[in-house]
Design a protein around this motif. Structure first.
Motif, PDB file in Angstrom:
ATOM      1  N   GLU A  66       0.789  -1.265   0.163  1.00 26.38           N
ATOM      2  CA  GLU A  66      -0.041  -0.079  -0.024  1.00 26.38           C
ATOM      3  C   GLU A  66       0.845   1.199  -0.321  1.00 26.38           C
ATOM      4  N   VAL A  67       0.578   2.281  -0.983  1.00 27.51           N
ATOM      5  CA  VAL A  67       1.150   3.405  -0.915  1.00 27.51           C
ATOM      6  C   VAL A  67       0.158   4.642  -0.710  1.00 27.51           C
ATOM      7  N   GLY A  68       0.490   4.916   0.458  1.00 29.18           N
ATOM      8  CA  GLY A  68      -0.525   6.083   1.119  1.00 29.18           C
ATOM      9  C   GLY A  68      -1.529   5.448   2.094  1.00 29.18           C
ATOM     10  N   THR A  89       2.702  -4.479   3.347  1.00 27.33           N
ATOM     11  CA  THR A  89       3.717  -3.423   3.500  1.00 27.33           C
ATOM     12  C   THR A  89       3.090  -2.143   3.221  1.00 27.33           C
ATOM     13  N   CYS A  90       2.959  -1.303   4.168  1.00 26.58           N
ATOM     14  CA  CYS A  90       2.431   0.107   4.294  1.00 26.58           C
ATOM     15  C   CYS A  90       3.610   1.253   3.974  1.00 26.58           C
ATOM     16  N   CYS A  91       3.306   2.217   3.040  1.00 30.10           N
ATOM     17  CA  CYS A  91       4.265   3.227   2.838  1.00 30.10           C
ATOM     18  C   CYS A  91       3.524   4.645   3.220  1.00 30.10           C
ATOM     19  N   ASP A  92       4.033   5.198   4.018  1.00 30.47           N
ATOM     20  CA  ASP A  92       3.626   6.652   4.329  1.00 30.47           C
ATOM     21  C   ASP A  92       4.633   7.457   4.913  1.00 30.47           C
ATOM     22  N   VAL A  93       4.474   8.724   4.931  1.00 28.66           N
ATOM     23  CA  VAL A  93       5.284   9.622   5.464  1.00 28.66           C
ATOM     24  C   VAL A  93       5.088  10.423   6.958  1.00 28.66           C
ATOM     25  N   SER A  94       3.778  10.115   7.134  1.00 29.77           N
ATOM     26  CA  SER A  94       3.223  10.645   8.287  1.00 29.77           C
ATOM     27  C   SER A  94       2.998   9.859   9.490  1.00 29.77           C
ATOM     28  N   GLY A 132      15.565  -7.436  -3.411  1.00 30.38           N
ATOM     29  CA  GLY A 132      15.350  -9.078  -3.915  1.00 30.38           C
ATOM     30  C   GLY A 132      13.877  -9.338  -4.112  1.00 30.38           C
ATOM     31  N   HIS A 133      12.873  -8.452  -3.857  1.00 27.95           N
ATOM     32  CA  HIS A 133      11.290  -8.533  -3.740  1.00 27.95           C
ATOM     33  C   HIS A 133      10.683  -8.409  -5.116  1.00 27.95           C
ATOM     34  N   GLU A 134      11.422  -8.112  -6.424  1.00 29.49           N
ATOM     35  CA  GLU A 134      10.740  -8.230  -7.529  1.00 29.49           C
ATOM     36  C   GLU A 134      10.015  -9.376  -7.888  1.00 29.49           C
ATOM     37  N   GLY A 135       8.810  -8.852  -8.361  1.00 30.43           N
ATOM     38  CA  GLY A 135       7.690 -10.133  -8.753  1.00 30.43           C
ATOM     39  C   GLY A 135       7.291 -10.859  -7.597  1.00 30.43           C
ATOM     40  N   THR A 136       7.387 -10.596  -6.336  1.00 23.96           N
ATOM     41  CA  THR A 136       6.916 -11.284  -5.091  1.00 23.96           C
ATOM     42  C   THR A 136       5.506 -10.592  -4.838  1.00 23.96           C
ATOM     43  N   PHE A 137       5.005  -9.684  -5.072  1.00 24.94           N
ATOM     44  CA  PHE A 137       3.836  -9.206  -4.636  1.00 24.94           C
ATOM     45  C   PHE A 137       2.458  -9.359  -5.435  1.00 24.94           C
ATOM     46  N   ASP A 138       1.440  -9.927  -4.810  1.00 24.46           N
ATOM     47  CA  ASP A 138       0.238 -10.055  -5.354  1.00 24.46           C
ATOM     48  C   ASP A 138      -0.642  -8.672  -5.873  1.00 24.46           C
ATOM     49  N   LEU A 139      -0.629  -7.921  -4.807  1.00 23.94           N
ATOM     50  CA  LEU A 139      -1.511  -6.800  -5.106  1.00 23.94           C
ATOM     51  C   LEU A 139      -0.802  -5.556  -4.427  1.00 23.94           C
ATOM     52  N   ALA A 140      -1.213  -4.249  -5.102  1.00 25.21           N
ATOM     53  CA  ALA A 140      -0.497  -2.956  -4.763  1.00 25.21           C
ATOM     54  C   ALA A 140      -1.899  -2.097  -4.749  1.00 25.21           C
ATOM     55  N   PHE A 141      -1.959  -1.152  -3.813  1.00 23.52           N
ATOM     56  CA  PHE A 141      -3.071  -0.066  -3.758  1.00 23.52           C
ATOM     57  C   PHE A 141      -2.311   0.940  -3.578  1.00 23.52           C
ATOM     58  N   VAL A 142      -2.532   2.114  -4.798  1.00 23.53           N
ATOM     59  CA  VAL A 142      -1.754   3.377  -4.529  1.00 23.53           C
ATOM     60  C   VAL A 142      -2.819   4.499  -4.411  1.00 23.53           C
ATOM     61  N   ASP A 143      -2.537   5.334  -3.283  1.00 24.97           N
ATOM     62  CA  ASP A 143      -3.552   6.375  -2.942  1.00 24.97           C
ATOM     63  C   ASP A 143      -2.576   7.484  -2.152  1.00 24.97           C
ATOM     64  N   ALA A 144      -1.936   8.055  -3.000  1.00 28.12           N
ATOM     65  CA  ALA A 144      -0.696   8.867  -2.122  1.00 28.12           C
ATOM     66  C   ALA A 144      -0.840  10.183  -3.329  1.00 28.12           C
ATOM     67  N   ASP A 145       0.336  11.077  -3.046  1.00 31.78           N
ATOM     68  CA  ASP A 145       0.522  12.063  -3.865  1.00 31.78           C
ATOM     69  C   ASP A 145       0.607  11.794  -5.535  1.00 31.78           C
TER      70      ASP A 145
END
Length: 220
Positions: A66-68, A89-94, A132-145
């Motif tokens: 998740e991005v955002g 895995t969640c990505c955020d800056v706040s 080395g995690h290329e090609g290992t994720f099933d889903l990504a959700f992007v809701d950021a800048d």
């Protein structure tokens, strides 16, 4: 071409939520707490959350990104849909917003499935690729800048397995994508992103008119 999308009036949306979405007490409480924030508009709608959970389950996803993250609504929805032993895995800056998310993850019983990385998302995604995690994720959700959507897309495609799915929120941007007078950087970026994905032969995609517009892209 005649329009086939129904005009979703408030009474009709209330009906949709009544019979088509199962928002439990944890999510409803988080929505109420988030509504008190000046940035409350950044929270996804309940029907998007339900769709995220369902898509995660349909994919049989074990690894999600998740991005955002904001206050945690979407991450709860994704985490609940993960297969046994799955990780998000969640990505955020706040730290402020995600402190609310941490509390909500505990309330929802999904804290053990979530890893939060507080850093600019491009840095986190690049680190995942370098590790080395290329090609290992099933889903990504992007809701950021929005200005970084194309950068996120390029990295998400590399991180996703073939057949993995990326979802991008706010792609209709309140209708501003059609307003030529709106030249805000975020609006210009969303227009460019939408056009780029429309011609991206690496993915199958559909733009769904749910919430503020959601593009669903499957890596070929």
């Amino acid at each position: 071409m005649s329009a086939k999308t129904l005009n979703l009036t408030e009474p009709l949306r209330a009906y949709l939520l009544d019979v088509g979405v199962r928002e439990d007490a944890v999510l409803a409480s988080l929505r109420e707490r988030t509504a008190a924030l000046p940035e409350a508009r950044m929270q996804i709608c309940a029907e998007q959350g339900a769709l995220l959970t369902l898509l995660t389950r349909l994919l049989g996803a074990r690894r999600a990104l998740e991005v955002g993250t904001f206050t945690g609504y979407s991450s709860i929805c994704i985490a609940r849909g993960l297969a046994d032993g799955g990780r998000l895995t969640c990505c955020d800056v706040s730290d402020t917003w995600t402190s609310m998310a941490r509390e909500a993850w505990s309330e929802a019983g999904v804290a053990d499935r979530v890893e939060l990385r507080l850093a600019p998302a491009v840095e986190t995604l690049d680190a995942l690729l370098a590790d080395g995690h290329e090609g290992t994720f099933d889903l990504a959700f992007v809701d950021a800048d929005k200005e970084s959507y194309l950068a996120y897309h390029e990295r998400a495609l590399r991180l996703l397995r073939p057949g993995g799915v990326a979802l991008y929120d706010n792609v209709l941007w309140g209708g501003s994508v059609l307003d030529d007078e709106d030249q805000r950087p975020s609006t210009v970026a969303i227009r460019a992103f939408n056009r780029a994905l429309a011609g991206d032969e690496r993915v199958d995609l559909v733009l769904v008119p749910i919430g503020d517009g959601l593009t669903v892209a499957r890596r070929r």
